[in-house]
Design a protein around this motif. Structure first.
Motif, PDB file in Angstrom:
ATOM      1  N   TRP A  37       0.854  -1.201   0.000  1.00  0.00           N
ATOM      2  CA  TRP A  37       0.000   0.000   0.000  1.00  0.00           C
ATOM      3  C   TRP A  37       0.886   1.247   0.000  1.00  0.00           C
ATOM      4  O   TRP A  37       1.888   1.289   0.726  1.00  0.00           O
ATOM      5  CB  TRP A  37      -0.903   0.027   1.228  1.00  0.00           C
ATOM      6  CG  TRP A  37      -2.015  -0.968   1.155  1.00  0.00           C
ATOM      7  CD1 TRP A  37      -3.274  -0.759   0.675  1.00  0.00           C
ATOM      8  CD2 TRP A  37      -1.969  -2.354   1.556  1.00  0.00           C
ATOM      9  NE1 TRP A  37      -4.011  -1.924   0.747  1.00  0.00           N
ATOM     10  CE2 TRP A  37      -3.242  -2.917   1.283  1.00  0.00           C
ATOM     11  CE3 TRP A  37      -0.985  -3.179   2.093  1.00  0.00           C
ATOM     12  CZ2 TRP A  37      -3.552  -4.256   1.547  1.00  0.00           C
ATOM     13  CZ3 TRP A  37      -1.274  -4.513   2.358  1.00  0.00           C
ATOM     14  CH2 TRP A  37      -2.547  -5.035   2.086  1.00  0.00           C
ATOM     15  N   ASN A  42      -3.427   3.552  -1.627  1.00  0.00           N
ATOM     16  CA  ASN A  42      -3.681   2.714  -2.814  1.00  0.00           C
ATOM     17  C   ASN A  42      -3.016   1.354  -2.660  1.00  0.00           C
ATOM     18  O   ASN A  42      -1.888   1.253  -2.187  1.00  0.00           O
ATOM     19  CB  ASN A  42      -3.117   3.388  -4.083  1.00  0.00           C
ATOM     20  CG  ASN A  42      -3.765   4.724  -4.336  1.00  0.00           C
ATOM     21  OD1 ASN A  42      -4.994   4.841  -4.343  1.00  0.00           O
ATOM     22  ND2 ASN A  42      -2.947   5.759  -4.516  1.00  0.00           N
ATOM     23  N   TYR A  44      -1.486  -2.220  -4.237  1.00  0.00           N
ATOM     24  CA  TYR A  44      -0.819  -2.764  -5.435  1.00  0.00           C
ATOM     25  C   TYR A  44      -0.588  -4.255  -5.245  1.00  0.00           C
ATOM     26  O   TYR A  44      -0.243  -4.702  -4.146  1.00  0.00           O
ATOM     27  CB  TYR A  44       0.549  -2.098  -5.647  1.00  0.00           C
ATOM     28  CG  TYR A  44       0.474  -0.597  -5.793  1.00  0.00           C
ATOM     29  CD1 TYR A  44       0.375  -0.008  -7.045  1.00  0.00           C
ATOM     30  CD2 TYR A  44       0.476   0.224  -4.662  1.00  0.00           C
ATOM     31  CE1 TYR A  44       0.287   1.374  -7.173  1.00  0.00           C
ATOM     32  CE2 TYR A  44       0.388   1.598  -4.779  1.00  0.00           C
ATOM     33  CZ  TYR A  44       0.290   2.170  -6.038  1.00  0.00           C
ATOM     34  OH  TYR A  44       0.204   3.523  -6.163  1.00  0.00           O
ATOM     35  N   GLY A 387      -2.403  -0.615 -10.702  1.00  0.00           N
ATOM     36  CA  GLY A 387      -2.297  -1.313  -9.418  1.00  0.00           C
ATOM     37  C   GLY A 387      -1.432  -2.560  -9.381  1.00  0.00           C
ATOM     38  O   GLY A 387      -1.645  -3.446  -8.556  1.00  0.00           O
TER      39      GLY A 387
END
Ligand SMILES: Cc1ncc(COP(=O)(O)O)c(C=O)c1O
Length: 436
Positions: A37, A42, A44, A387
């Motif tokens: 993160w 976000n 990944y 991502g």
């Protein structure tokens, strides 16, 4: 510090030589298993694993429980004292080296140091100085390790004496313009002439990665290393396998990459994935070769009890969970899915690698094979947007390298392929747009 403060502090207080993958550095806040993160929260899917280092998932509960316990029991003594974790790790490693023949370990803190130790040992054991490395190789960042390295961009400062570079087996871009198998593995047989023309005829050793990592997962034909081994041994040299990326089962079914090629080396070096994120370097040798290193030497942090505990826990985990087999089966599935992407995206010129060590080489044109270096940079940005985390490498910076934790499953591969497909499509569209 918030995200911007971290980025600014990096700029102000670190050497400018410290580089980042993306236009805006990715600030990583935390990680668990196959996920990472960033500072904005976000998520990944991490298919790079801290550059082939997260073997068994980030912050693995089983490994970390043992590490925490060791941290509260004995943190440091140095190699001038004996300790149980170092002894247990060395014993375990001796039991899994090819044929159980490499039984003496020396521990340090990095792949660079592991290779330094290997070269010193080869020279002491043979009494010769000449070392043969490969073009397109990467072996670290000390003066000797950079001299061994066969890529200009990773060689800084003056070279050391006594190192020459042989041809690697880069079949996609054969240095002789030949095609396998009609080539009769000319890149390997050339070793005889290299030794005869550029050395006095006696060499200390040959060092190579079974699959070249930073070079872009360049995977040789099956006979390559056997031919080279014979020639090098005929000239008095020993065989050093740099397993910093290929070790610990990643290539599938076997502990070490060199076992895929049917060669038993005299020295193996390891680092990265051996301790799943704790700094470690390993030089393990046949006993008679290790005996060649006369005198005394020490490494302050070598065999550190906490790191040694982590490394032993990683090997045990890989063994218990049969992750070498997972690398074979999930790796084969992954390879198939990458080949599908190649059918779809002209940008992919080659797919190569083994097990859970796979790469795609990007080209502007499949006929000319012109390296698509600019598109690779775009693809890196696109993968971040979508991502997923991947690595970049190759002499021309046009190879996307993928090395997820060894305990992922097919659904992770599917998620990854979906995001990579989307990224390639976006990147192909931009590339076509900019060409108009
Ligand atoms: C094959 C190989 N050998 C050696 C090294 C050097 O390891 P370290 O960065 O731990 O010094 C690396 C690092 O990427 C590597 O890939």
């Amino acid at each position: 510090m918030n995200k911007q403060e971290i980025i600014l502090a990096n700029k102000e207080f670190l050497f400018p030589a410290v580089f980042h993958f993306y236009k805006e550095p990715l600030v990583v806040a935390r990680a668990k298993d196959q996920y990472v993160w960033d500072a904005d929260g976000n998520q990944y899917l991490d298919f790079l694993g801290g550059i082939v280092t997260i073997s068994v998932g980030h912050c693995n509960d089983e490994i970390n429980a043992k590490v925490h316990k060791q941290l509260d029991t004995l943190q440091h003594v140095s190699t001038v004292f004996a300790n149980e974790p170092q002894a247990a790790l060395a014993k375990k490693i001796a039991s899994i080296t090819p044929g159980g023949k490499l039984t003496k370990s020396f521990f340090t803190n990095s792949g660079t140091e592991a290779n330094e130790t290997a070269i010193l040992t080869a020279r002491c054991y043979t009494g010769s100085t000449e070392i043969i490395a490969l073009r397109h190789s990467y072996h670290g960042r000390s003066a000797m390790a950079m001299t061994l390295t066969g890529q200009g961009s990773w060689r800084l400062g003056p070279s050391q004496a006594g190192v020459i570079h042989a041809h690697n087996a880069y079949c996609y871009r054969c240095p002789f313009g030949l095609t396998y198998p009609d080539c009769e593995v000319r890149c390997a047989t050339d070793m005889e002439e290299l030794i005869r023309t550029t050395t006095g005829g006696r060499v200390a050793g040959f060092i190579a990665e079974p699959i070249q990592g930073v070079g872009g997962y360049i995977t040789p034909p099956k006979e390559y290393f056997q031919i080279i081994e014979k020639i090098v041994r005929n000239h008095g040299g020993i065989f050093i396998s740099d397993e910093v990326q290929t070790g610990w089962g990643r290539t599938g079914s076997k502990w070490f990459g060199i076992e895929q090629w049917g060669v038993t080396p005299d020295i193996i070096t390891g680092a990265k994935g051996l301790a799943n994120g704790s700094p470690i370097g390993l030089t393990v040798a046949k006993p008679e070769v290790a005996d060649g290193l006369k005198g005394v030497t020490l490494s302050t942090f070598g065999g550190n009890p906490v790191t040694a505990t982590a490394a032993k826990a990683v090997i045990d985990f890989i063994e218990e969970q049969r992750l070498m087999d997972n690398c074979t089966s999930v790796g084969a599935y992954f390879r198939g899915r990458l080949e599908e992407l190649k059918e779809k995206h002209e940008l992919i010129g080659d797919v190569r690698g083994m097990g859970l060590m796979q790469a795609i080489e990007l080209v502007e044109d499949r006929k000319t094979k012109a390296p698509a270096s600019a598109q690779s940079a775009l693809l890196m940005e696109a993968t971040r947007e979508n991502g997923i985390l991947v690595g970049k490498g190759g002499l021309y910076g046009n190879v996307i390298r993928v090395t997820p934790p060894m305990n992922i499953g097919r659904s992770d591969v599917d998620n990854f392929i979906g995001a990579l497909d989307k990224s390639l499509a976006a990147c192909g569209a931009v590339a076509a747009g900019s060409a108009r």
